[in-house]
Structures are given as structure tokens and as C-alpha cells.
Design an enzyme around this catalytic site. Structure first.
Site, PDB file in Angstrom:
ATOM      1  N   THR A  36       0.848  -1.204   0.000  1.00 31.27           N
ATOM      2  CA  THR A  36       0.000   0.000   0.000  1.00 31.27           C
ATOM      3  C   THR A  36       0.878   1.246   0.000  1.00 31.27           C
ATOM      4  O   THR A  36       0.608   2.219  -0.709  1.00 31.27           O
ATOM      5  CB  THR A  36      -0.940  -0.008   1.238  1.00 31.27           C
ATOM      6  N   ALA A  88      -1.007  -1.369   7.454  1.00 29.29           N
ATOM      7  CA  ALA A  88      -1.100  -2.232   8.639  1.00 29.29           C
ATOM      8  C   ALA A  88      -1.603  -3.593   8.185  1.00 29.29           C
ATOM      9  O   ALA A  88      -2.206  -3.719   7.119  1.00 29.29           O
ATOM     10  CB  ALA A  88      -2.047  -1.639   9.672  1.00 29.29           C
ATOM     11  N   ASP A  89      -1.354  -4.584   8.997  1.00 33.39           N
ATOM     12  CA  ASP A  89      -1.885  -5.921   8.721  1.00 33.39           C
ATOM     13  C   ASP A  89      -3.273  -6.090   9.320  1.00 33.39           C
ATOM     14  O   ASP A  89      -4.089  -6.842   8.802  1.00 33.39           O
ATOM     15  CB  ASP A  89      -0.912  -6.979   9.246  1.00 33.39           C
ATOM     16  N   GLU A 108       9.597   0.953  11.562  1.00 34.69           N
ATOM     17  CA  GLU A 108       8.297   1.622  11.448  1.00 34.69           C
ATOM     18  C   GLU A 108       7.917   2.265  12.779  1.00 34.69           C
ATOM     19  O   GLU A 108       7.478   3.419  12.828  1.00 34.69           O
ATOM     20  CB  GLU A 108       7.231   0.606  11.021  1.00 34.69           C
ATOM     21  N   LYS A 126      -8.630  -5.075   6.234  1.00 33.16           N
ATOM     22  CA  LYS A 126      -7.710  -5.024   7.384  1.00 33.16           C
ATOM     23  C   LYS A 126      -8.397  -4.576   8.685  1.00 33.16           C
ATOM     24  O   LYS A 126      -7.786  -4.623   9.747  1.00 33.16           O
ATOM     25  CB  LYS A 126      -6.557  -4.047   7.094  1.00 33.16           C
TER      26      LYS A 126
HETATM   27  C1  5RP Z   1       5.405  -4.003   7.005  1.00 34.48           C
HETATM   28  C2  5RP Z   1       4.077  -3.608   7.511  1.00 34.48           C
HETATM   29  C3  5RP Z   1       3.043  -3.241   6.506  1.00 34.48           C
HETATM   30  O1  5RP Z   1       2.520  -2.005   6.843  1.00 34.48           O
HETATM   31  C4  5RP Z   1       1.953  -4.253   6.530  1.00 34.48           C
HETATM   32  O2  5RP Z   1       2.520  -5.538   6.350  1.00 34.48           O
HETATM   33  C5  5RP Z   1       0.918  -3.979   5.438  1.00 34.48           C
HETATM   34  O3  5RP Z   1       1.468  -4.210   4.179  1.00 34.48           O
HETATM   35  P1  5RP Z   1       0.619  -4.179   2.861  1.00 34.48           P
HETATM   36  O4  5RP Z   1       0.297  -2.744   2.587  1.00 34.48           O
HETATM   37  O5  5RP Z   1       1.521  -4.792   1.814  1.00 34.48           O
HETATM   38  O6  5RP Z   1      -0.610  -5.016   3.077  1.00 34.48           O
HETATM   39  O7  5RP Z   1       3.812  -3.557   8.682  1.00 34.48           O
HETATM   40  O8  5RP Z   1       6.264  -4.370   8.037  1.00 34.48           O
END
Ligand code: 5RP
Length: 227
Positions: A36, A88-89, A108, A126
Site C-alpha cells: 500500500t 497495517a496488517d 516503522e 484489514k
Molecule cells: C510491514 C508492515 C506493513 O505495513 C503491513 O505488512 C501492510 O502491508 P501491505 O500494505 O503490503 O498489506 O507492517 O512491516
């Protein structure tokens, strides 16, 4: 029906619109990591003359920023960032997050700590009621991996992300089987932070996001941190 990449692009565009009023020739922007954020970097590059520089949370983001001709400076040169923008996950309605799916959680958390506001950019998949469906990443010093894993076994099931090394030379344990609300995440974040050998816990609950921009099929929605 928008694809997940189109949702990510939409929220990335919205994040740039959100931070544009904060930018001037002294402004430094904190940049997170992930797919993202990659879209965010591409959008931000269209306005690269509007701010001084970026601070990056990973080698991956640094390379992408520099490819766009955006100056990336060391965090030690900066006393404050106008904003930190990251994905974020998982994120709940208190804007507490699980992060570190990409393994960049430590940098981060450090970069976010210097920002006036943390702007979280996610698609609606999410947003969760309770944190834990996504395994909680914990960065550890390699020599402490087995010891920390034994300690974490009372909280859930820690699984070593075998073969993965972070930008800091650390290892990652992903804790499976958690289901916690915001208070539970705060307590667990503190307990995990206290284990010797832990570099960083992937819960961002003690210092949650200030605002979340959430891409949905009906447009980008804004969630504010509850008072
Ligand atoms: C990386 C992170 C990312 O923000 C999280 O994994 C989300 O990634 P994506 O935008 O690819 O879903 O914490 O360490």
C-alpha cells in the site's frame, strides 16, 4: 468491483491529499513499508517539490523513494516529521494495529514515534473487531530467538519466520492464536517489550494511529482515534 490493488491505489491517493496541506519546504514526511505504501510513494512523488525530504522505514521504501528522486534523510537529522504514513496488517476501531507482515516493524515504530501524526492507510479487509487473526510479528535478536520463543509460548504459538532476516539483522517470530481487544494488546505489547532479546513487538497499541484512511468499494472512509 474494485480489485485490492485499486483499493490500495485509492487510499494512497487520498493519503497524499490528506498530507498536502501539511507540506512546505521544511517538511519531512515519514514513510512506512509495504504494497500500500508503494502506491503512496508513487503518488507522493508527483508532489516532490512541495516538501524537503522523507525518512524511510525500510530499505525497500528507501529504494523506491530514491528512484522517484525524493531525498531520503537519516532520522537522526530530524526532530519532527509532519506525518508518518504506513499500512497495517490489522487495525481495530481504537486504531490499534498489528504491523510487521513485511518485517519492517522496528523501523516503522521508531519513525512513527517522531511524527506529529500517524496516518494509517488500509483497505477494508484489514479492519477487525479483535486483533490476532493476523499472527503477531515480534523482532528478536538472533541469539535470543529460542529463549524468546519459549517465553512467548504462554501467550500463543510463536513460529519462526525461517530464512527471513530484517533490515536490522534481526529474526521474526510470528505469534499465532491471539485474540485481544485494545487493552489486551496494550498489556501484551508491554509484556513482550520487557522480554530480554526482543527488539520490537508488532502491536502498535500503546501508540495507535491518529487517523485511518480505509479504502472501501464505496470510497475512502476516515476513522478517527476515539477521544
Ligand atoms: C510491514 C508492515 C506493513 O505495513 C503491513 O505488512 C501492510 O502491508 P501491505 O500494505 O503490503 O498489506 O507492517 O512491516
Amino acid at each position: 468491483m474494485l480489485t485490492q490493488d485499486e483499493l490500495k491505489q485509492n487510499v494512497a491517493r487520498e493519503a497524499v491529499q490528506y498530507i498536502l496541506p501539511l507540506l512546505d519546504n521544511t517538511a519531512v514526511v515519514g514513510v512506512g513499508t509495504g504494497s500500500t505504501v508503494d502506491f503512496f510513494i508513487d503518488e507522493l512523488a508527483k508532489h516532490k517539490t512541495r516538501f524537503r525530504a522523507a525518512v524511510s522505514s525500510s530499505n525497500r521504501s528507501t529504494e523506491r523513494l530514491q528512484r522517484h528522486g525524493i531525498d531520503v534523510i537519516d532520522l537522526n537529522e530530524v526532530t519532527e516529521l509532519v506525518a508518518y504514513v504506513d499500512g497495517a496488517d490489522e487495525i481495530n476501531h481504537d486504531l490499534a494495529m498489528t504491523k510487521g507482515g513485511g518485517g519492517a516493524l522496528t523501523r516503522e515504530k521508531i519513525v512513527a514515534a517522531l511524527a506529529r501524526q500517524f496516518v494509517c492507510i488500509v483497505d477494508e479487509s484489514k479492519v477487525v473487531q479483535t486483533l490476532g487473526r493476523f499472527p503477531l510479528p515480534v523482532e528478536v535478536l538472533p541469539m535470543a530467538r529460542a529463549m524468546v520463543a519459549r517465553r512467548l509460548a504462554s501467550e500463543g504459538t510463536p513460529v519462526w519466520r525461517d530464512g527471513f532476516v530484517t533490515d536490522n539483522g534481526g529474526h521474526i517470530l510470528d505469534i499465532q492464536g491471539l485474540q485481544v481487544d485494545t487493552e489486551g494488546a496494550r498489556r501484551l505489547e508491554s509484556r513482550i517489550n520487557d522480554i530480554p532479546g526482543v527488539v520490537c513487538c508488532g502491536f502498535f497499541a500503546l501508540a495507535p494511529a491518529h487517523v485511518a484512511l480505509v479504502a472501501t468499494q464505496d470510497g475512502v472512509k476516515t476513522l478517527q482515534r476515539p477521544a
